[in-house]
Enzyme design. Structure first.
Site, PDB file in Angstrom:
ATOM      1  N   LYS A 134       0.824  -1.223   0.000  1.00  0.00           N
ATOM      2  CA  LYS A 134       0.000   0.000   0.000  1.00  0.00           C
ATOM      3  C   LYS A 134       0.851   1.264   0.000  1.00  0.00           C
ATOM      4  O   LYS A 134       0.634   2.170  -0.811  1.00  0.00           O
ATOM      5  CB  LYS A 134      -0.910  -0.003   1.223  1.00  0.00           C
ATOM      6  CG  LYS A 134      -1.472   1.354   1.575  1.00  0.00           C
ATOM      7  CD  LYS A 134      -2.187   1.337   2.902  1.00  0.00           C
ATOM      8  CE  LYS A 134      -2.496   2.709   3.418  1.00  0.00           C
ATOM      9  NZ  LYS A 134      -1.443   3.311   4.236  1.00  0.00           N
ATOM     10  N   ASN A 135       1.830   1.334   0.893  1.00  0.00           N
ATOM     11  CA  ASN A 135       2.556   2.598   1.034  1.00  0.00           C
ATOM     12  C   ASN A 135       3.539   2.865  -0.101  1.00  0.00           C
ATOM     13  O   ASN A 135       4.043   3.977  -0.236  1.00  0.00           O
ATOM     14  CB  ASN A 135       3.210   2.696   2.424  1.00  0.00           C
ATOM     15  CG  ASN A 135       2.159   2.926   3.500  1.00  0.00           C
ATOM     16  OD1 ASN A 135       1.014   3.284   3.195  1.00  0.00           O
ATOM     17  ND2 ASN A 135       2.517   2.693   4.749  1.00  0.00           N
ATOM     18  N   CYS A 141      -5.492   8.421   8.418  1.00  0.00           N
ATOM     19  CA  CYS A 141      -5.761   7.977   9.782  1.00  0.00           C
ATOM     20  C   CYS A 141      -5.387   9.063  10.782  1.00  0.00           C
ATOM     21  O   CYS A 141      -4.347   9.714  10.629  1.00  0.00           O
ATOM     22  CB  CYS A 141      -4.933   6.736  10.107  1.00  0.00           C
ATOM     23  SG  CYS A 141      -5.463   5.273   9.218  1.00  0.00           S
ATOM     24  N   ARG A 187       0.070  15.235  12.496  1.00  0.00           N
ATOM     25  CA  ARG A 187       0.895  14.704  11.398  1.00  0.00           C
ATOM     26  C   ARG A 187       1.290  15.868  10.482  1.00  0.00           C
ATOM     27  O   ARG A 187       0.746  16.043   9.392  1.00  0.00           O
ATOM     28  CB  ARG A 187       0.125  13.621  10.619  1.00  0.00           C
ATOM     29  CG  ARG A 187      -0.240  12.434  11.467  1.00  0.00           C
ATOM     30  CD  ARG A 187      -1.014  11.371  10.689  1.00  0.00           C
ATOM     31  NE  ARG A 187      -0.153  10.580   9.825  1.00  0.00           N
ATOM     32  CZ  ARG A 187      -0.600   9.605   9.035  1.00  0.00           C
ATOM     33  NH1 ARG A 187      -1.884   9.302   9.012  1.00  0.00           N
ATOM     34  NH2 ARG A 187       0.228   8.929   8.260  1.00  0.00           N
ATOM     35  N   ASP A 233       3.412   0.805  12.121  1.00  0.00           N
ATOM     36  CA  ASP A 233       2.184   0.251  11.532  1.00  0.00           C
ATOM     37  C   ASP A 233       1.870  -1.163  12.037  1.00  0.00           C
ATOM     38  O   ASP A 233       0.787  -1.679  11.773  1.00  0.00           O
ATOM     39  CB  ASP A 233       2.285   0.236  10.000  1.00  0.00           C
ATOM     40  CG  ASP A 233       2.375   1.634   9.432  1.00  0.00           C
ATOM     41  OD1 ASP A 233       1.993   2.582  10.134  1.00  0.00           O
ATOM     42  OD2 ASP A 233       2.845   1.784   8.288  1.00  0.00           O
ATOM     43  N   ARG A 237      -9.200   0.604   3.358  1.00  0.00           N
ATOM     44  CA  ARG A 237      -8.218   1.509   2.753  1.00  0.00           C
ATOM     45  C   ARG A 237      -6.880   0.812   2.574  1.00  0.00           C
ATOM     46  O   ARG A 237      -6.065   1.235   1.753  1.00  0.00           O
ATOM     47  CB  ARG A 237      -8.014   2.749   3.652  1.00  0.00           C
ATOM     48  CG  ARG A 237      -9.140   3.757   3.546  1.00  0.00           C
ATOM     49  CD  ARG A 237      -8.785   5.058   4.251  1.00  0.00           C
ATOM     50  NE  ARG A 237      -7.374   5.317   4.081  1.00  0.00           N
ATOM     51  CZ  ARG A 237      -6.532   5.643   5.059  1.00  0.00           C
ATOM     52  NH1 ARG A 237      -6.963   5.787   6.269  1.00  0.00           N
ATOM     53  NH2 ARG A 237      -5.264   5.840   4.808  1.00  0.00           N
TER      54      ARG A 237
HETATM   55  N1  EPU Z   1       6.751  14.397  10.630  1.00  0.00           N
HETATM   56  C1  EPU Z   1       6.966  15.735  10.904  1.00  0.00           C
HETATM   57  N2  EPU Z   1       7.017  16.598   9.850  1.00  0.00           N
HETATM   58  C2  EPU Z   1       6.853  16.187   8.572  1.00  0.00           C
HETATM   59  C3  EPU Z   1       6.642  14.823   8.290  1.00  0.00           C
HETATM   60  C4  EPU Z   1       6.597  13.959   9.359  1.00  0.00           C
HETATM   61  O1  EPU Z   1       7.117  16.123  12.062  1.00  0.00           O
HETATM   62  O2  EPU Z   1       6.919  17.042   7.664  1.00  0.00           O
HETATM   63  C5  EPU Z   1       6.729  13.433  11.755  1.00  0.00           C
HETATM   64  C6  EPU Z   1       5.384  12.703  11.860  1.00  0.00           C
HETATM   65  O3  EPU Z   1       4.457  13.450  12.624  1.00  0.00           O
HETATM   66  C7  EPU Z   1       5.787  11.399  12.520  1.00  0.00           C
HETATM   67  C8  EPU Z   1       7.168  11.131  11.918  1.00  0.00           C
HETATM   68  O4  EPU Z   1       7.644  12.384  11.448  1.00  0.00           O
HETATM   69  O5  EPU Z   1       5.911  11.564  13.892  1.00  0.00           O
HETATM   70  C9  EPU Z   1       7.211  10.141  10.776  1.00  0.00           C
HETATM   71  O6  EPU Z   1       6.229  10.472   9.809  1.00  0.00           O
HETATM   72  P1  EPU Z   1       6.363  10.104   8.267  1.00  0.00           P
HETATM   73  O7  EPU Z   1       6.418  11.350   7.481  1.00  0.00           O
HETATM   74  O8  EPU Z   1       7.461   9.105   8.101  1.00  0.00           O
HETATM   75  O9  EPU Z   1       4.955   9.410   8.021  1.00  0.00           O
HETATM   76  P2  EPU Z   1       4.092   9.482   6.711  1.00  0.00           P
HETATM   77  O10 EPU Z   1       4.972   9.548   5.529  1.00  0.00           O
HETATM   78  O11 EPU Z   1       3.023  10.522   6.837  1.00  0.00           O
HETATM   79  C10 EPU Z   1       4.066   6.938   6.286  1.00  0.00           C
HETATM   80  C11 EPU Z   1       3.021   5.882   6.128  1.00  0.00           C
HETATM   81  C12 EPU Z   1       2.390   5.580   7.471  1.00  0.00           C
HETATM   82  C13 EPU Z   1       3.469   5.153   8.453  1.00  0.00           C
HETATM   83  C14 EPU Z   1       4.558   6.227   8.531  1.00  0.00           C
HETATM   84  C15 EPU Z   1       5.734   5.837   9.399  1.00  0.00           C
HETATM   85  C16 EPU Z   1       2.218   6.339   3.913  1.00  0.00           C
HETATM   86  C17 EPU Z   1       1.118   6.835   3.047  1.00  0.00           C
HETATM   87  N3  EPU Z   1       2.001   6.372   5.207  1.00  0.00           N
HETATM   88  O12 EPU Z   1       3.384   8.088   6.768  1.00  0.00           O
HETATM   89  O13 EPU Z   1       1.515   4.501   7.246  1.00  0.00           O
HETATM   90  O14 EPU Z   1       2.901   4.960   9.712  1.00  0.00           O
HETATM   91  O15 EPU Z   1       5.064   6.495   7.209  1.00  0.00           O
HETATM   92  O16 EPU Z   1       6.316   4.676   8.924  1.00  0.00           O
HETATM   93  O17 EPU Z   1       3.250   5.897   3.424  1.00  0.00           O
HETATM   94  C18 EPU Z   1      -0.327   3.087   7.656  1.00  0.00           C
HETATM   95  O18 EPU Z   1       0.009   2.466   6.642  1.00  0.00           O
HETATM   96  O19 EPU Z   1      -1.188   2.683   8.464  1.00  0.00           O
HETATM   97  C19 EPU Z   1       0.320   4.364   7.919  1.00  0.00           C
HETATM   98  C20 EPU Z   1      -0.167   5.258   8.756  1.00  0.00           C
END
Ligand code: EPU
Length: 435
Positions: A29-30, A123, A128, A311, A403
């Site tokens: 998915k990701n 979610c 975030r 996750d 999803r």
């Molecule tokens: N963060 C910031 N600033 C940013 C971006 C992130 O402070 O600009 C913080 C976030 O709040 C969090 C940490 O950095 O505490 C890591 O966030 P990341 O950006 O890595 O998460 P994401 O890219 O929004 C993806 C996955 C998530 C998964 C996270 C961590 C996708 C679409 N989503 O989210 O997947 O939990 O990486 O591995 O790729 C799921 O699949 O259930 C899911 C939530």
């Protein structure tokens, strides 16, 4: 175009039935949610094979059509022709349904030097922010403003830059890569995330003609190119889906083979399952899990890859209710990702939350109850709890589960679980919406 639509359904799980047999893991998915927007950057058709049939993927397909893309499906293969795509603003509507719509920012900025994208949904796991994405876009020369909940990005031209991420972020790393592959000159992303999905996206971009080095390490170097062409790409398997079935097998398996897995992507989970006393056999592309009677508790702390994935924290919490002694679960990525705990308590789990950690005491016999999935992985944790529980568990909030998990009801049924869906009554829908 395949469709989905179980939003007003609920799921029933009759606990106590052992899982036995083989389950095949779908595409990640990701990865999928970034590969689809990445196709915007090409000048000709991009074909992606092995996409999971989940609502997030279909929503992104619809968004590609909204900006003029021609999107055609043949089972799990999609063909995206970007020839007629335009920099159509997407301030509202489907962008709000999922988190990954933020990849339209990087991809459209990279292609058109401009984009208007509504702030993403997804979610609720606590705050975030996307400040690191924006820091990257600005470093490449874009002007970024937030106007009434939509992010406006504009650049005369994008010029490569050195960008240090203050937080290791999957989304920011991918988004900056998308914006930088066609920028003029060299971009260096320091403190980049290393998740396998990032490597998958870089592989697609490289096949399109991008010049990217260092993915999978914390320094990514990109040499901008002026033109990217179409290509064919096969997605990697979903390590989180595989991990979810591994945890379900640890909880209720007799003998379960998990097929289409890259075991090295799951090392941290497999290490923890082994620490609990679970024998696991690994081969190139599959895992064989044959649980013993009593599992030992362990502590887990989520970390960026290759640490224990956030996750899988929620599904793992359900497993700990069955283990002997006390296990402490700490999520350092999303400290508020604890909404499943109240629901597990309704099922008789003994879990205390202290200082942001969940302290799970087992073994406890879970009891079937009416519970609600508040997010995707909370949904997976409740299904696993339902498999272990005495009696029937009724789960609402299936839109979250759909999803991210392809055919989860069918896959578990094939393994011998008693799990089914039914329509919700209007009154039940009302009650859920008001709760
Ligand atoms: N963060 C910031 N600033 C940013 C971006 C992130 O402070 O600009 C913080 C976030 O709040 C969090 C940490 O950095 O505490 C890591 O966030 P990341 O950006 O890595 O998460 P994401 O890219 O929004 C993806 C996955 C998530 C998964 C996270 C961590 C996708 C679409 N989503 O989210 O997947 O939990 O990486 O591995 O790729 C799921 O699949 O259930 C899911 C939530």
């Amino acid at each position: 175009m395949p469709k989905w639509g179980f939003y007003m359904q609920k799921m029933f799980v009759e606990g106590g039935h052992l899982l036995n047999g083989k389950v095949r893991i779908s595409g990640a998915k990701n990865s999928a949610v970034a590969l689809l927007p990445a196709a915007i950057l090409a000048d000709s058709s991009v074909t992606i094979e092995g996409l999971p049939q989940i609502s997030d993927v279909f929503t992104l397909g619809d968004l590609l059509e909204e900006i003029g893309g021609s999107v055609s499906w043949d089972g799990q293969t999609v063909n995206i022709d970007p020839a007629n795509m335009v920099a159509m603003p997407l301030p509202n509507g489907k962008v709000k349904k999922l988190r990954a719509s933020y990849y339209f920012m990087g991809a459209m900025l990279g292609k058109f030097n401009k984009a208007v994208i509504g702030l993403p949904g997804g979610c609720f796991l606590g705050p975030r922010p996307i400040d690191q994405h924006i820091k990257g876009f600005e470093a490449l020369g874009a002007e970024v403003t937030n106007e009434q909940g939509a992010i406006y990005l504009r650049a005369k031209e994008l010029i490569g830059a050195r960008i240090y991420l203050d937080v290791v972020s999957v989304g920011a790393t991918i988004n900056i890569m998308l914006a930088a592959v066609k920028a003029k000159g060299k971009t260096i992303i320091e403190n980049a995330a290393k998740e396998p999905e990032i490597i998958d996206v870089a592989t697609l971009l490289t096949n399109m003609g991008a010049k990217i080095k260092g993915v999978g390490t914390d320094v990514i170097r990109i040499e901008g190119v002026s033109h990217l062409s179409g290509c064919r790409h096969t997605i990697i398997p979903d390590r989180i889906e595989a991990g979810t079935y591994a945890i379900a097998a640890a909880a209720m398996g007799k003998e379960v083979v998990i097929d289409n897995v890259i075991p090295t992507h799951l090392e941290s989970l497999l290490a923890k399952l082994r620490e609990m006393g679970l024998p696991i056999e690994e081969s190139n592309e599959s895992l064989l899990i044959r649980p013993k009677d009593l599992l030992k508790s362990v502590d887990i702390k989520t970390l960026v890859y290759p640490g224990f994935p956030t996750d899988l924290q929620q599904p793992f919490t359900s497993l700990l209710t069955k283990a002997n002694n006390t296990g402490v679960v700490t999520d350092t990525i999303y400290s508020a990702r604890l909404k499943h705990i109240d629901e597990l308590r309704r099922m008789n789990a003994s879990i205390k939350v202290e200082g942001g950690s969940a302290i799970v005491t087992g073994p406890v016999k879970l009891q079937g109850a009416k519970v609600n999935a508040t997010d995707l992985r909370a949904g997976a944790s409740l299904i696993i709890a339902g498999l272990m529980a005495e009696g029937i568990t009724e789960i609402t909030g299936l839109d979250h589960i759909d999803r991210g998990y392809e055919n989860i009801t069918e896959k578990l049924t094939n393994l011998g679980a008693k799990i089914w869906r039914d329509e919700m009554t209007e009154q039940e829908v009302q009650e859920l919406q008001n709760s």
